[in-house]
Design a protein around this motif. Structure first.
Motif, short mmCIF file in Angstrom:
data_model
loop_
_atom_site.label_atom_id
_atom_site.label_comp_id
_atom_site.label_asym_id
_atom_site.label_seq_id
_atom_site.Cartn_x
_atom_site.Cartn_y
_atom_site.Cartn_z
N THR A 49 82.51 23.09 14.73
CA THR A 49 81.31 22.73 13.97
C THR A 49 80.89 21.28 14.23
N LYS A 55 72.55 19.51 10.10
CA LYS A 55 72.90 20.88 9.68
C LYS A 55 74.15 21.30 10.43
N PRO A 56 75.19 21.78 9.72
CA PRO A 56 76.38 22.23 10.44
C PRO A 56 76.09 23.46 11.29
N MET A 57 76.49 23.40 12.54
CA MET A 57 76.32 24.56 13.44
C MET A 57 77.54 24.67 14.32
N LYS A 58 77.81 25.90 14.81
CA LYS A 58 79.00 26.12 15.63
C LYS A 58 78.64 25.92 17.10
#
Lengths: 161, 290
Positions: A49, A55-58
């Motif tokens: 992450t 914004k948290p994203m993978k």
């Protein structure tokens, strides 16, 4: 091959990437950002992450070309953020880790939760942290650490030293 | 650069990123059959990593402004193909479209919901998808666009089976159109620790028309829909008797799939439990609150 311009932890990068290059690869292999962990590669564990425009994203499920023009923040970039540093210290104080492999992902996700909503209640914190898995099972301590740092985000303390 | 095997790498493709809907549709027309559309990418990249698909072109819709819009017009909520799931987690959606809100909350995890889209979840066309049963129960429609024209079709019937969707190669589902009527609703999922449901139940009750749609997902290749008009049950009038009718109906008519994740009998019991819970929530608990 595509040209991309990204801001990684406050540093502007101009890179030429393959069309099929995965952001996780770009960050770890090209830029040497090793707090972003490579584990499942299929968007399940959340250890890769990163914050993209807060914004948290993978990053294992993102193409590098897709993030062209974005601001990317990893645990390394949070080190100079005063609030995030308190959050990190809170993790240490609460023993919110065992092997520590998932800690950068939890710290970045928790920083995004608290900075976007300093009034986040316990339930919201638990819910928003669901995207990251800790195989040592220190969830209780992690939540306590985040709750404990919440006051620091709330009282408007300065972000930088 | 990568470790080398599937999961870690993606097959080679050419990446295209149009800046407008017109450009997107032209490029889709030009590369028809050799291209895949990518919105959030979560589903598509997973399939590509496992080498289940290897398109020559990947067309990203992330810079198409027309597909980024979430708007209410003429009593319909139009959800653009590039509206992220996290944008649908607002309080106003919770109040006006409870089935949608609860279905979205059940999709993957909050981090993935920052990346994935509602239309993407529908277009992925997997039996365990959460968007499809919820949209069917809300009687939503889909706007499908191509270079020269566009059409609006009911969402029900759009997915034909695993990975099969009733949309041509040169078409894109540009928006999901959800009617804004007075409704009560819920969405329940039994996932047994995974993000993939073993069975899901979407229930929407249109309070003015006094009719409901109960849709069972994840239990067969395509969802099973039970409409008020098919069964004529009035839960508001006599809850107990109609619940018995529902139980009997499920026992006789619903035959879920038997696979490695769960047996048909187990799924049948889960469906019974979820359906009873759903009607209780919608017809007893929520009625008491209103």
């Amino acid at each position: 091959m595509k040209e991309i311009r990204i801001n990684v932890n406050g540093v502007f990068r101009h890179l030429i990437v393959e069309d099929n290059e995965i952001l996780l690869d770009t960050l770890r292999t090209r830029l040497g950002i090793t707090s972003v962990k490579a584990a499942c590669w299929r968007g399940e564990c959340g250890l890769c992450t990163v914050l993209i425009d807060n914004k948290p994203m993978k990053s294992c499920m993102l193409l590098s070309v897709e993030v062209d023009g974005s601001e990317i923040l990893t645990a390394e970039g949070l080190y100079n953020n005063k609030r995030a540093r308190v959050l990190m210290e809170s993790f240490v104080k609460h023993g919110a880790m065992q092997c520590g492999f998932c800690t950068p992902a939890f710290v970045t996700t928790a920083h995004s939760v608290l900075s976007s909503n300093p009034d986040a209640d316990d339930q919201e914190i638990s819910e928003k942290l669901k995207g990251v898995i800790c195989r040592c099972g220190t969830y209780f301590q992690i939540k306590e650490a985040v709750k404990s740092a919440r006051a620091f985000y709330k009282d408007g303390s300065p972000e930088t030293f | 650069m990568s470790f080398g095997g599937p999961y870690f790498t993606l097959p080679k493709f050419k990446y295209l990123r149009p800046d407008s809907l017109e450009e997107l549709l032209s490029s889709l027309h030009e590369h028809s059959g050799n291209a895949k559309i990518m919105s959030g990418g979560v589903g598509l990249l997973a399939f590509m990593k496992e080498r289940l698909t290897a398109p020559e072109y990947v067309i990203s819709i992330s810079k198409v402004p027309e597909l980024k819009t979430l708007q209410i017009k003429g009593g319909v909520l139009a959800v653009g193909a590039n509206v992220h799931l996290s944008e649908l987690e607002s309080g106003s959606i919770k109040n006006s479209l409870p089935t949608l809100y609860r279905a979205v909350k059940n999709i993957a995890d909050p981090t993935i919901r920052n990346m994935g889209t509602l239309v993407g979840d529908l277009a992925e066309a997997v039996p365990w998808g959460d968007a499809y049963p919820a949209l069917i129960s809300m009687e939503a429609e889909a706007e499908i666009s191509k270079k020269s024209s566009s059409r609006v079709v009911p969402v029900n019937g759009l997915v034909l089976g695993l990975g099969q969707i009733n949309v041509d190669d040169d078409e894109i589902i540009s928006r999901a159109l959800i009617p804004l009527r007075k409704v009560r609703g819920t969405y329940l999922k039994f996932a047994n620790g995974s993000e993939y449901g073993l069975a899901t139940v979407a229930l929407t009750y249109f309070t003015e028309e006094k009719r409901f749609n109960l849709v069972i997902g994840s239990a067969s290749e395509t969802p099973i829909t039970i409409r008020e008009s098919d069964v004529d049950w009035d839960f508001d009038k006599d809850f107990g008797t109609n619940v018995e009718k529902l139980e009997r109906y499920l026992q006789l008519n619903v035959n879920p799939v038997d696979d490695l994740l769960a047996s048909s009998d187990f799924r049948k019991n889960v469906i019974r439990y979820l359906s009873l819970q759903a009607v209780k929530e919608v017809f007893l608990d929520e009625r008491d609150q209103n």
